[in-house]
Design an enzyme around this catalytic site. Structure first.
Site, PDB file in Angstrom:
ATOM      1  N   GLU A  40       0.854  -1.203   0.000  1.00  0.00           N
ATOM      2  CA  GLU A  40       0.000   0.000   0.000  1.00  0.00           C
ATOM      3  C   GLU A  40       0.894   1.259   0.000  1.00  0.00           C
ATOM      4  OE1 GLU A  40      -2.166   0.001   3.687  1.00  0.00           O
ATOM      5  OE2 GLU A  40      -3.455   1.681   3.143  1.00  0.00           O
ATOM      6  N   LYS A 111      -9.441   2.479  -1.982  1.00  0.00           N
ATOM      7  CA  LYS A 111      -9.683   1.763  -0.718  1.00  0.00           C
ATOM      8  C   LYS A 111     -11.054   2.092  -0.133  1.00  0.00           C
ATOM      9  CE  LYS A 111      -7.204   0.845   3.665  1.00  0.00           C
ATOM     10  NZ  LYS A 111      -5.954   1.187   4.393  1.00  0.00           N
ATOM     11  N   CYS A 148      -5.172  -3.419   2.427  1.00  0.00           N
ATOM     12  CA  CYS A 148      -4.918  -3.488   3.858  1.00  0.00           C
ATOM     13  C   CYS A 148      -6.182  -3.679   4.702  1.00  0.00           C
ATOM     14  CB  CYS A 148      -4.123  -2.250   4.282  1.00  0.00           C
ATOM     15  SG  CYS A 148      -3.163  -2.550   5.781  1.00  0.00           S
ATOM     16  N   VAL A 175      -0.327  -2.492  10.478  1.00  0.00           N
ATOM     17  CA  VAL A 175       0.225  -2.102  11.773  1.00  0.00           C
ATOM     18  C   VAL A 175      -0.265  -3.044  12.881  1.00  0.00           C
ATOM     19  CG1 VAL A 175       0.660   0.309  11.200  1.00  0.00           C
ATOM     20  CG2 VAL A 175      -1.576  -0.329  12.056  1.00  0.00           C
TER      21      VAL A 175
END
Ligand code: ACM
Length: 267
Positions: A40, A111, A148, A175
Site C-alpha cells: 500500500e 480503498k 490493507c 500495523v
C-alpha cells in the site's frame, strides 16, 4: 502461473527514492513472473501529518511518474503489477491500488474502508470492488484488489470472490498483527488465492511513530501458506499458483460455498 509479492520499506514523502528502490528491486528479478504485488502507498509512505504533506506525496493516475515507472517495468518484464499508490484526483486524495498491465493499461481501485487517520487525508473509495481479467500465456485469470484494512470486512473479499476473482491482490501497510493469520480465512472461506504484500520498518514524523509488521503472505484456496515473509526483510517471493483451483467452490461433494449461502438470513 508465477505470482509474487515485493516487501520493502518505502521512504516517507520521497517518491523519487521509492521509484529508485522499486526499479532496483525488480531489476534483480531473473525469473519470469506473471503477477507482482507491492505494498500500500508504495509511492509515498504512510504516516502523514497534514493534508498538504499527503497532497505533495500524491500523483495522478496514469500521468504520474510512479505510474510511468510501473508501466515501464511491467512492459520490460512482461508482467502485471499491482501496487498501492497515494492518488490525487483533482482536489481529492485516495488511498488506491493500481493494476498495471504489460501493455500499459492501468485499472484503479480506491480503498473502501479507511483505517484511523487515513480518514483525515483520504476520501473513502468510490470505485467499488471490481474484478479484472488478466490475459496472456497464463490464459484468462480474474483478479480483484483490496487494500490493507479492507481485510477486516469479510464482505470485501467475498464481493470480489462472488464477482469471480481467482486471486485477491492485497497491498498493505499493516500495523496490527492479525491480518497475516486472518488471510488464511479469507482464502479458505472464498476458495481464492490471496497475495498480501506488506511493508516493513518504522516511520517517524514529528511526534508520530508507526511500526509496520512485514510478514507478507500468499495463501492458496485450500489454506496452504505458499510463502510468508520476514518481519523486517526486503524480499521478493515468487510462487507457482494454479488459478484453476480457485474455480472449484466445492468444499465437499455436497457443499458449495456459494450455492450453500442462505442470503435470506444475512440481513
Ligand atoms: C491499514 O489499513 N493500512 C492498516
Amino acid at each position: 502461473m508465477k505470482a509474487a509479492y515485493l516487501q520493502f520499506q518505502p521512504v516517507l514523502n520521497d517518491t523519487e527514492a521509492n521509484i529508485k528502490q522499486i526499479a532496483e528491486l525488480t531489476g534483480k528479478i531473473t525469473e519470469n513472473i506473471d503477477l507482482l504485488v507491492m505494498p500500500e502507498l508504495t509511492n509515498s509512505g504512510y504516516l502523514f501529518t497534514s493534508l498538504d504533506e499527503a497532497m505533495s506525496a500524491s500523483e495522478e493516475i496514469p500521468g504520474g511518474k510512479f505510474c510511468q515507472t510501473l508501466q515501464q517495468i511491467a512492459s520490460a518484464k512482461n508482467m502485471f503489477i499491482v501496487s498501492g499508490i497515494c492518488e490525487r484526483a483533482g482536489d481529492k486524495l485516495y488511498n488506491s491500488a493500481i493494476l498495471v498491465s504489460p501493455d500499459g493499461k492501468i485499472d484503479t481501485y480506491r480503498k473502501t474502508h479507511l483505517f484511523y487517520e487515513e480518514k483525515l487525508w483520504f476520501h473513502p473509495g468510490d470505485s467499488g470492488l471490481n474484478v479484472y481479467e488478466i490475459t496472456g500465456e497464463i490464459g484468462r485469470v480474474k483478479i480483484g484488489m483490496m487494500i490493507c484494512f479492507d481485510w477486516v470486512f469479510p464482505e470485501a473479499a467475498r464481493t470480489l470472490a462472488l464477482k469471480g476473482a481467482q486471486i485477491i491482490a492485497h497491498p498493505s501497510n499493516l500495523v496490527l498483527g492479525y491480518c497475516q493469520q486472518a488471510m488464511f480465512t479469507r482464502a479458505v472461506e472464498n476458495r481464492v488465492y490471496t497475495i498480501t504484500a506488506n511493508r516493513t520498518g518504522t516511520e517517524k514524523n514529528g511526534d508520530k511513530e508507526l511500526y509496520f509488521t512485514g510478514k507478507s503472505v500468499i495463501v492458496d484456496p485450500k489454506g496452504n501458506y505458499l510463502a510468508s515473509g520476514g518481519v523486517d526483510s526486503e524480499e521478493i517471493k515468487i510462487v507457482e499458483i494454479d488459478p484453476e483451483l480457485a474455480l472449484d467452490k466445492n468444499i465437499t461433494k455436497l457443499n458449495n460455498i456459494f450455492d450453500d449461502r442462505r442470503t435470506e438470513f444475512y440481513r
